[in-house]
Design a protein around this motif. Structure first.
Motif, PDB file in Angstrom:
ATOM      1  N   ARG A 195       0.827  -1.216   0.000  1.00 41.55           N
ATOM      2  CA  ARG A 195       0.000   0.000   0.000  1.00 41.55           C
ATOM      3  C   ARG A 195       0.856   1.259   0.000  1.00 41.55           C
ATOM      4  N   GLU A 196       1.945   1.235   0.738  1.00 46.35           N
ATOM      5  CA  GLU A 196       2.847   2.386   0.746  1.00 46.35           C
ATOM      6  C   GLU A 196       3.464   2.586  -0.640  1.00 46.35           C
ATOM      7  N   TRP A 197       3.863   1.470  -1.281  1.00 47.15           N
ATOM      8  CA  TRP A 197       4.401   1.561  -2.632  1.00 47.15           C
ATOM      9  C   TRP A 197       3.342   2.136  -3.577  1.00 47.15           C
ATOM     10  N   ALA A 198       2.101   1.633  -3.459  1.00 44.49           N
ATOM     11  CA  ALA A 198       1.019   2.099  -4.337  1.00 44.49           C
ATOM     12  C   ALA A 198       0.753   3.584  -4.119  1.00 44.49           C
ATOM     13  N   ARG A 199       0.843   4.029  -2.877  1.00 43.48           N
ATOM     14  CA  ARG A 199       0.639   5.452  -2.590  1.00 43.48           C
ATOM     15  C   ARG A 199       1.709   6.304  -3.275  1.00 43.48           C
ATOM     16  N   GLU A 200       2.944   5.864  -3.186  1.00 42.94           N
ATOM     17  CA  GLU A 200       4.032   6.610  -3.829  1.00 42.94           C
ATOM     18  C   GLU A 200       3.928   6.535  -5.356  1.00 42.94           C
ATOM     19  N   ALA A 201       3.557   5.366  -5.882  1.00 43.15           N
ATOM     20  CA  ALA A 201       3.380   5.235  -7.336  1.00 43.15           C
ATOM     21  C   ALA A 201       2.234   6.126  -7.810  1.00 43.15           C
TER      22      ALA A 201
ATOM     23  N   LEU B  12      -0.795  -0.868 -10.209  1.00 49.41           N
ATOM     24  CA  LEU B  12      -0.597  -2.312 -10.063  1.00 49.41           C
ATOM     25  C   LEU B  12       0.698  -2.556  -9.302  1.00 49.41           C
ATOM     26  N   SER B  13       0.593  -3.283  -8.195  1.00 49.04           N
ATOM     27  CA  SER B  13       1.781  -3.571  -7.397  1.00 49.04           C
ATOM     28  C   SER B  13       2.580  -4.710  -8.019  1.00 49.04           C
ATOM     29  N   ASP B  14       3.757  -4.941  -7.468  1.00 52.18           N
ATOM     30  CA  ASP B  14       4.603  -6.032  -7.940  1.00 52.18           C
ATOM     31  C   ASP B  14       3.986  -7.397  -7.643  1.00 52.18           C
ATOM     32  N   ARG B  15       3.037  -7.440  -6.711  1.00 54.35           N
ATOM     33  CA  ARG B  15       2.375  -8.701  -6.362  1.00 54.35           C
ATOM     34  C   ARG B  15       1.062  -8.880  -7.127  1.00 54.35           C
ATOM     35  N   ASP B  16       0.877  -8.126  -8.202  1.00 54.54           N
ATOM     36  CA  ASP B  16      -0.310  -8.207  -9.068  1.00 54.54           C
ATOM     37  C   ASP B  16      -1.606  -7.882  -8.333  1.00 54.54           C
ATOM     38  N   VAL B  17      -1.581  -6.832  -7.541  1.00 51.95           N
ATOM     39  CA  VAL B  17      -2.767  -6.348  -6.839  1.00 51.95           C
ATOM     40  C   VAL B  17      -3.014  -4.923  -7.308  1.00 51.95           C
ATOM     41  N   TRP B  18      -4.260  -4.650  -7.711  1.00 54.97           N
ATOM     42  CA  TRP B  18      -4.631  -3.307  -8.130  1.00 54.97           C
ATOM     43  C   TRP B  18      -5.041  -2.500  -6.903  1.00 54.97           C
ATOM     44  N   TYR B  19      -4.472  -1.318  -6.747  1.00 58.14           N
ATOM     45  CA  TYR B  19      -4.828  -0.412  -5.658  1.00 58.14           C
ATOM     46  C   TYR B  19      -5.396   0.873  -6.240  1.00 58.14           C
ATOM     47  N   PRO B  20      -6.440   1.426  -5.622  1.00 58.10           N
ATOM     48  CA  PRO B  20      -6.934   2.723  -6.089  1.00 58.10           C
ATOM     49  C   PRO B  20      -5.885   3.807  -5.825  1.00 58.10           C
ATOM     50  N   ASN B  21      -5.792   4.731  -6.727  1.00 59.80           N
ATOM     51  CA  ASN B  21      -4.826   5.815  -6.615  1.00 59.80           C
ATOM     52  C   ASN B  21      -5.477   6.963  -5.843  1.00 59.80           C
ATOM     53  N   PRO B  22      -5.004   7.275  -4.635  1.00 60.06           N
ATOM     54  CA  PRO B  22      -5.624   8.358  -3.866  1.00 60.06           C
ATOM     55  C   PRO B  22      -5.383   9.733  -4.473  1.00 60.06           C
TER      56      PRO B  22
ATOM     57  N   TYR C  31      -5.648  10.342  -7.804  1.00 52.82           N
ATOM     58  CA  TYR C  31      -6.399  10.441  -9.059  1.00 52.82           C
ATOM     59  C   TYR C  31      -7.642  11.291  -8.829  1.00 52.82           C
ATOM     60  N   ALA C  32      -7.846  12.275  -9.674  1.00 53.81           N
ATOM     61  CA  ALA C  32      -8.984  13.177  -9.515  1.00 53.81           C
ATOM     62  C   ALA C  32      -9.908  13.175 -10.724  1.00 53.81           C
ATOM     63  N   GLY C  33      -9.745  12.231 -11.623  1.00 48.05           N
ATOM     64  CA  GLY C  33     -10.558  12.192 -12.830  1.00 48.05           C
ATOM     65  C   GLY C  33     -11.870  11.461 -12.624  1.00 48.05           C
ATOM     66  N   PRO C  34     -12.582  11.208 -13.711  1.00 48.41           N
ATOM     67  CA  PRO C  34     -13.867  10.503 -13.626  1.00 48.41           C
ATOM     68  C   PRO C  34     -13.675   9.036 -13.263  1.00 48.41           C
ATOM     69  N   ARG C  35     -14.722   8.424 -12.724  1.00 45.40           N
ATOM     70  CA  ARG C  35     -14.657   6.995 -12.405  1.00 45.40           C
ATOM     71  C   ARG C  35     -14.457   6.210 -13.684  1.00 45.40           C
ATOM     72  N   VAL C  36     -13.584   5.248 -13.621  1.00 43.37           N
ATOM     73  CA  VAL C  36     -13.295   4.390 -14.766  1.00 43.37           C
ATOM     74  C   VAL C  36     -13.446   2.937 -14.333  1.00 43.37           C
ATOM     75  N   PRO C  37     -13.686   2.030 -15.277  1.00 41.70           N
ATOM     76  CA  PRO C  37     -13.823   0.616 -14.918  1.00 41.70           C
ATOM     77  C   PRO C  37     -12.531   0.057 -14.326  1.00 41.70           C
ATOM     78  N   HIS C  38     -12.683  -0.971 -13.531  1.00 37.23           N
ATOM     79  CA  HIS C  38     -11.524  -1.682 -12.995  1.00 37.23           C
ATOM     80  C   HIS C  38     -10.769  -2.291 -14.176  1.00 37.23           C
ATOM     81  N   PRO C  39      -9.461  -2.303 -14.160  1.00 35.78           N
ATOM     82  CA  PRO C  39      -8.692  -2.826 -15.298  1.00 35.78           C
ATOM     83  C   PRO C  39      -8.994  -4.282 -15.642  1.00 35.78           C
ATOM     84  N   GLU C  40      -9.450  -5.064 -14.685  1.00 34.04           N
ATOM     85  CA  GLU C  40      -9.730  -6.472 -14.955  1.00 34.04           C
ATOM     86  C   GLU C  40     -11.218  -6.760 -15.150  1.00 34.04           C
ATOM     87  N   ASP C  41     -12.031  -5.725 -15.281  1.00 36.36           N
ATOM     88  CA  ASP C  41     -13.458  -5.902 -15.525  1.00 36.36           C
ATOM     89  C   ASP C  41     -13.657  -6.110 -17.021  1.00 36.36           C
TER      90      ASP C  41
END
Length: 87
Positions: A9-15, A26-36, A38-48
């Motif tokens: 989560r700390e890595w994802a926050r910095e990324a 996307l973390s090195d462990r293949d987990v998608w984290y929301p970007n805190p 990001y201020a744009g419109p809602r977008v679909p999950h990358p794996e949806d």
């Protein structure tokens, strides 16, 4: 929460801080984290897998309305319990 998850989560926050245009990172462990950051419109999950087809047919606004509403739950009196319980 494990130390690995905290580190992820700390890595994802910095990324996310470095890439505020991306809705998720996307973390090195293949987990998608929301970007805190990001201020744009809602977008679909990358794996949806169904999202691109739905958006192409109905548009992005319909997708946003579709995902923001929870699915309706029928009242307990309307549920056919015999059909749900096989024994």
């Amino acid at each position: 929460m494990s130390y690995e998850q905290l580190a992820d989560r700390e890595w994802a926050r910095e990324a996310g801080r470095c890439n505020p245009d991306s809705a998720r990172v996307l973390s090195d462990r293949d987990v998608w984290y929301p970007n805190p950051f990001y201020a744009g419109p809602r977008v679909p999950h990358p794996e949806d897998a169904a999202a691109p087809d739905f958006i192409e047919e109905y548009g992005i606004e319909a997708w946003r309305a579709h995902v923001s509403r929870p699915a309706p739950v029928p009242p307990a009196d309307d549920i056919d319990w015999d059909a749900l319980i096989p024994f």
